[in-house]
Design a protein around this motif. Structure first.
Motif, PDB file in Angstrom:
ATOM      1  N   TYR A   1       0.821  -1.171   0.022  1.00  0.00           N
ATOM      2  CA  TYR A   1       0.072  -0.023  -0.034  1.00  0.00           C
ATOM      3  C   TYR A   1       1.009   1.312   0.083  1.00  0.00           C
ATOM      4  O   TYR A   1       1.669   1.390   0.880  1.00  0.00           O
ATOM      5  CB  TYR A   1      -0.999  -0.103   1.103  1.00  0.00           C
ATOM      6  CG  TYR A   1      -1.827   1.181   1.336  1.00  0.00           C
ATOM      7  CD1 TYR A   1      -2.256   1.915   0.240  1.00  0.00           C
ATOM      8  CD2 TYR A   1      -1.954   1.721   2.820  1.00  0.00           C
ATOM      9  CE1 TYR A   1      -2.918   3.093   0.335  1.00  0.00           C
ATOM     10  CE2 TYR A   1      -3.000   2.805   2.916  1.00  0.00           C
ATOM     11  CZ  TYR A   1      -3.303   3.540   1.829  1.00  0.00           C
ATOM     12  OH  TYR A   1      -4.183   4.668   1.741  1.00  0.00           O
TER      13      TYR A   1
ATOM     14  N   LEU B   1      -5.642   7.325   7.879  1.00  0.00           N
ATOM     15  CA  LEU B   1      -5.878   6.063   8.298  1.00  0.00           C
ATOM     16  C   LEU B   1      -5.436   5.589   9.480  1.00  0.00           C
ATOM     17  O   LEU B   1      -4.142   5.860   9.655  1.00  0.00           O
ATOM     18  CB  LEU B   1      -5.653   4.961   6.975  1.00  0.00           C
ATOM     19  CG  LEU B   1      -6.603   5.265   5.760  1.00  0.00           C
ATOM     20  CD1 LEU B   1      -6.015   4.323   4.618  1.00  0.00           C
ATOM     21  CD2 LEU B   1      -8.061   4.983   6.158  1.00  0.00           C
TER      22      LEU B   1
ATOM     23  N   GLU C   1      -3.537  -0.131  11.547  1.00  0.00           N
ATOM     24  CA  GLU C   1      -3.913  -1.449  11.059  1.00  0.00           C
ATOM     25  C   GLU C   1      -4.644  -1.560   9.782  1.00  0.00           C
ATOM     26  O   GLU C   1      -4.484  -2.258   9.176  1.00  0.00           O
ATOM     27  CB  GLU C   1      -4.850  -1.979  12.129  1.00  0.00           C
ATOM     28  CG  GLU C   1      -4.082  -2.263  13.477  1.00  0.00           C
ATOM     29  CD  GLU C   1      -5.067  -2.887  14.505  1.00  0.00           C
ATOM     30  OE1 GLU C   1      -5.647  -3.850  13.945  1.00  0.00           O
ATOM     31  OE2 GLU C   1      -4.934  -2.445  15.687  1.00  0.00           O
ATOM     32  N   GLU C   2      -5.147  -0.408   9.485  1.00  0.00           N
ATOM     33  CA  GLU C   2      -6.115  -0.296   8.529  1.00  0.00           C
ATOM     34  C   GLU C   2      -5.250  -0.311   7.099  1.00  0.00           C
ATOM     35  O   GLU C   2      -5.347  -0.503   6.176  1.00  0.00           O
ATOM     36  CB  GLU C   2      -6.971   1.025   8.296  1.00  0.00           C
ATOM     37  CG  GLU C   2      -8.272   0.888   8.087  1.00  0.00           C
ATOM     38  CD  GLU C   2      -8.912   2.175   8.379  1.00  0.00           C
ATOM     39  OE1 GLU C   2      -8.845   2.851   9.422  1.00  0.00           O
ATOM     40  OE2 GLU C   2     -10.097   2.375   7.497  1.00  0.00           O
ATOM     41  N   ARG C   3      -4.104   0.672   7.204  1.00  0.00           N
ATOM     42  CA  ARG C   3      -2.966   0.828   6.204  1.00  0.00           C
ATOM     43  C   ARG C   3      -2.560  -0.814   5.809  1.00  0.00           C
ATOM     44  O   ARG C   3      -2.194  -1.075   4.805  1.00  0.00           O
ATOM     45  CB  ARG C   3      -1.789   1.644   6.797  1.00  0.00           C
ATOM     46  CG  ARG C   3      -2.290   2.994   6.784  1.00  0.00           C
ATOM     47  CD  ARG C   3      -1.158   3.703   7.468  1.00  0.00           C
ATOM     48  NE  ARG C   3      -1.677   5.100   8.033  1.00  0.00           N
ATOM     49  CZ  ARG C   3      -0.709   5.935   8.850  1.00  0.00           C
ATOM     50  NH1 ARG C   3       0.283   5.625   8.606  1.00  0.00           N
ATOM     51  NH2 ARG C   3      -1.295   6.658   9.424  1.00  0.00           N
TER      52      ARG C   3
ATOM     53  N   ASP D   1      -4.079  -3.488   6.270  1.00  0.00           N
ATOM     54  CA  ASP D   1      -5.199  -4.229   5.910  1.00  0.00           C
ATOM     55  C   ASP D   1      -5.330  -4.235   4.394  1.00  0.00           C
ATOM     56  O   ASP D   1      -5.487  -5.041   3.726  1.00  0.00           O
ATOM     57  CB  ASP D   1      -6.570  -3.830   6.327  1.00  0.00           C
ATOM     58  CG  ASP D   1      -6.786  -4.249   7.890  1.00  0.00           C
ATOM     59  OD1 ASP D   1      -6.042  -5.295   8.135  1.00  0.00           O
ATOM     60  OD2 ASP D   1      -7.638  -4.030   8.746  1.00  0.00           O
ATOM     61  N   ARG D   2      -5.002  -3.010   3.930  1.00  0.00           N
ATOM     62  CA  ARG D   2      -4.899  -2.754   2.539  1.00  0.00           C
ATOM     63  C   ARG D   2      -3.792  -3.383   1.766  1.00  0.00           C
ATOM     64  O   ARG D   2      -3.807  -4.049   0.720  1.00  0.00           O
ATOM     65  CB  ARG D   2      -4.777  -1.199   2.505  1.00  0.00           C
ATOM     66  CG  ARG D   2      -6.213  -0.399   2.758  1.00  0.00           C
ATOM     67  CD  ARG D   2      -6.079   1.098   2.321  1.00  0.00           C
ATOM     68  NE  ARG D   2      -7.487   1.438   2.455  1.00  0.00           N
ATOM     69  CZ  ARG D   2      -7.541   2.534   2.183  1.00  0.00           C
ATOM     70  NH1 ARG D   2      -6.973   3.387   1.396  1.00  0.00           N
ATOM     71  NH2 ARG D   2      -9.026   3.256   2.334  1.00  0.00           N
TER      72      ARG D   2
ATOM     73  N   HIS E   1      -9.945  -1.991  -3.022  1.00  0.00           N
ATOM     74  CA  HIS E   1     -10.738  -1.750  -1.671  1.00  0.00           C
ATOM     75  C   HIS E   1     -12.113  -1.675  -2.011  1.00  0.00           C
ATOM     76  O   HIS E   1     -12.603  -2.224  -0.969  1.00  0.00           O
ATOM     77  CB  HIS E   1     -10.103  -0.045  -1.298  1.00  0.00           C
ATOM     78  CG  HIS E   1     -10.800   0.218  -0.027  1.00  0.00           C
ATOM     79  ND1 HIS E   1     -10.625  -0.382   1.031  1.00  0.00           N
ATOM     80  CD2 HIS E   1     -11.645   1.490   0.178  1.00  0.00           C
ATOM     81  CE1 HIS E   1     -11.379   0.417   2.048  1.00  0.00           C
ATOM     82  NE2 HIS E   1     -11.793   1.494   1.475  1.00  0.00           N
TER      83      HIS E   1
END
Lengths: 562, 114
Positions: free
Chosen positions: A262, A269, A272-274, A276-277, A301
């Motif tokens: 990513y 963000l 963790e969300e980064r 996740d991507r 996404h």
């Protein structure tokens, strides 16, 4: 015994007093011997030798500065440059105020003034430094992954967030590095080799981070690595560096890694969300052997969010009757005119927000995560009720084929469930057909053959779906418990334009005749295809040529035609 | 036999020194008895005779530290003065100071041998 165990066991910690003067050594030793296990050294060189022999259990060095052979400053420098000794705290013993600052700058933790006034204060200072250092070590022990020495996930996120705070304008990337089929690496080459692979990857990442880019890394779960680092345009250089290192473990062992990136993360963000991507990108190429690096983009996404919504909504869809079973007729074509023989049950999802969703969007998704069983069970029950209803209302028996997924095959309650459904609706197994996709057979599992054979023994008719789409061998056909071959739509589609497709279909017909299988062609759309297939000897035909899949109440029109 | 009273009479600050030894007189006396044979005294004298003031400073500094810990004030005082002058690299005649220090060291030696 390690530091923590010693701490909990209440055993005296080991300290070394380094002073060239006997009286000074003895006096300080006397002060602290009530609480500590004291060793002595006469100068820096003597101390260094002794420290090395007890480096794992030494809690503190009490160090004089002016000594012959090697003075205190030199010993501090050597210890702080040594990976294995730098963690041991040092308290400098001095009567010189000027030495204090220099000692602290070199890395000493504290100093004690000579002469030794107020021994209680000395003990308290020593105690504080030892305790602080042990606390620091407990933190260091817990923040690291024991196998690779990289951070563990929680600390990694903390440090990554800190990095953001210090350098808010840096372009940063979130990268997931995954070892392909790591469990297979372990099974094939042993757990020790598996560990070597992980350590090698971690070491390479560490060296990349220290030499070419800024950032942090951690091991995540068993076989993944997370990297939060300054932006790089092309990660091929990182991938090939790791692969080169892995190659040194043995060129006969095939280990493959893949990277999900990513790039230039959005700062708003969460960390963790980064990742996740990045993970999403990485998962996208899980079974793609031609691509080892995937970059996250917005479409990915959106797809992932859509998939999550579908997974979330499936239960509501059943309760709210958004899932509907459609039926597509199958006609027997070898008589004078086509005759309705049976139907295939096909699921449709009329989502309250997204409208009609193509089965191509949700069936592969649910096959991946196991939710396909919920759909299958729903269709089985609906189809059985429908057969019953047509029998009762129109006096017509239309056998319906339903899909049995690979996952259903391994469900020990499969047979009971199907028989119960038939019993509840007063149906015979012969009125209910089961479609099993060809690729399920190529698992070559004796369990699968047993299960299918047992269903067939109970009277169910078994259709092999998508025949010729996969890797079935002729030999396999002799072993499989199958009644009907359903030819893959791709062949049927080309039958009137591609001579080879037609030849192959004829060949299948001959084999089927020889083996006593019935053959269905699906996906038949026009008269040309229909005529050729009929001519080739195809028994049953299904497709838009007759009708698209329709709701049950529309299906009754086919009875009237008959 | 060396006693606390004898040391007190000698001029040592025995109360202060005992405080460093958790009032263990025996331990304190044991350490004091090592002082007369401390080689740094002779090495200091020799270094000064040889004009090696840097080395002389190291010996003086070592002696001073020991004497301070044991609060042997009569020897400490000249030792301290010698140390500080050597630190300042003062090129003076150190003999009077050395004589004073060595005389007190010999006095202690006599006490230890009584």
């Amino acid at each position: 015994m390690d530091r923590k165990s010693r701490y909990s066991a209440g055993i005296k910690r080991k300290v070394i007093v380094v002073d060239d003067e006997y009286v000074n050594r003895q006096m300080l030793g006397f002060i602290i011997s009530q609480k500590y296990d004291v060793m002595y050294a006469e100068n820096g060189r003597d101390a260094l030798e002794k420290i090395k022999t007890v480096k794992t259990e030494l809690s503190l060095v009490l160090l004089d500065i002016m000594m012959p052979e090697m003075d205190g400053f030199e010993l501090i420098k050597i210890m702080k440059d040594d990976e294995e000794l730098r963690h041991i705290p040092i308290i400098v013993l001095t009567s010189e105020e000027s030495a204090e600052v220099k000692s602290l700058k070199l890395g000493a933790s504290d100093f004690i003034m000579k002469p030794y006034n107020r021994p209680e204060v000395i003990l308290a200072r020593i105690g504080r430094i030892v305790e602080l250092n042990e606390g620091r070590h407990i933190i260091q022990d817990t923040e690291r992954d024991t196998l690779t020495g990289l951070y563990n996930q929680n600390y990694f996120y903390e440090y990554a967030v800190q990095l953001d705070q210090y350098f808010p304008n840096w372009e940063m990337d979130a990268v997931v590095i995954d070892v392909d089929h790591f469990h297979l690496v372990n099974s094939l080459y042993g757990r020790q080799f598996g560990n070597e692979v992980l350590v090698k990857i971690a070491d390479t990442i560490r060296s990349i981070l220290s030499e070419t880019m800024d950032g942090y890394a951690c091991r995540y779960e068993a076989d993944k690595f997370y990297l939060y680092c300054t932006h790089l345009d092309d990660y091929e250089v990182i991938r090939s560096q790791i692969m080169e290192e892995l190659f040194t473990l043995g060129d006969d062992k095939r280990v493959r890694i893949r990277l999900g990136v990513y790039s230039d993360v959005e700062r708003q963000l969460g960390m963790e969300e980064r990742f996740d991507r990045a993970k999403l990108a990485c998962n996208r190429i899980r079974n793609n052997y031609t691509q080892a690096i995937a970059y996250y983009d917005n479409k990915l996404h959106k797809d992932a969010i859509f998939a999550e919504r579908l997974i979330h909504d499936i239960h509501d869809a059943i309760v709210n009757k958004n899932l509907v079973v459609y039926y597509q007729p199958k006609y027997g074509v070898q008589g004078e005119k086509p005759v309705l023989k049976s139907a295939e049950a096909l699921i449709r999802w009329n989502h309250p927000e997204f409208g009609m969703i193509s089965p191509g969007k949700f069936i592969p998704l649910f096959e991946d995560n196991g939710l396909i069983q919920i759909l299958d069970h729903f269709v089985w029950e609906e189809a059985a009720k429908q057969i019953r209803k047509w029998k009762d209302e129109y006096g017509v028996t239309v056998p319906v084929s339903v899909n049995v997924s690979r996952m259903d095959i391994y469900d020990p309650r499969l047979e009971t469930r199907l028989l119960d459904i038939l019993k509840d609706n007063g149906l015979e197994p012969s009125e209910y057909m089961l479609e099993i996709t060809e690729s399920a057979y190529s698992d070559d599992s004796s369990q699968l053959i047993e299960v299918v054979q047992s269903l067939r023994d109970k009277g169910f008719k078994i259709e092999m779906d998508d025949f010729c789409s996969g890797y079935s061998s002729l030999n396999m056909l002799t072993m499989l418990p199958v009644d009907v071959l359903k030819m893959d739509m791709q062949f049927v589609r080309n039958v009137h334009t591609d001579e080879n497709s037609f030849k192959l279909i004829k060949l299948v017909m001959e084999i089927a005749e020889f083996m006593n299988f019935t053959v269905i062609a699906e996906g038949v759309e026009n008269k040309e295809q229909y005529d050729l297939l009929k001519q080739a000897g195809c028994d049953l035909i299904q497709g838009y040529y007759f009708s698209k899949p329709v709701p049950a109440d529309e299906f009754v029109q086919f009875f009237d035609k008959d | 036999m060396l006693t606390m009273d004898a040391l007190k009479n000698f001029g040592a600050n025995t109360d202060e020194a005992l405080g460093r030894c958790f009032n263990n007189e025996e331990f304190y006396l044991k350490l004091v008895k090592t002082v007369p044979s401390e080689p740094n005294f002779d090495q200091l004298v020799l270094s000064i005779e040889n004009g090696d003031l840097k080395r002389a400073f190291e010996h003086a500094h070592a002696i001073k530290g020991v004497l301070a810990n044991l609060s042997l004030t009569p020897i400490y005082d000249p030792a301290n003065e010698i140390t500080e002058r050597l630190r300042a690299e003062e090129n003076i005649d150190y003999k009077p100071l050395l004589d004073k220090m060595m005389a007190k060291r010999d006095e202690l030696k006599a006490l230890c041998e009584e």
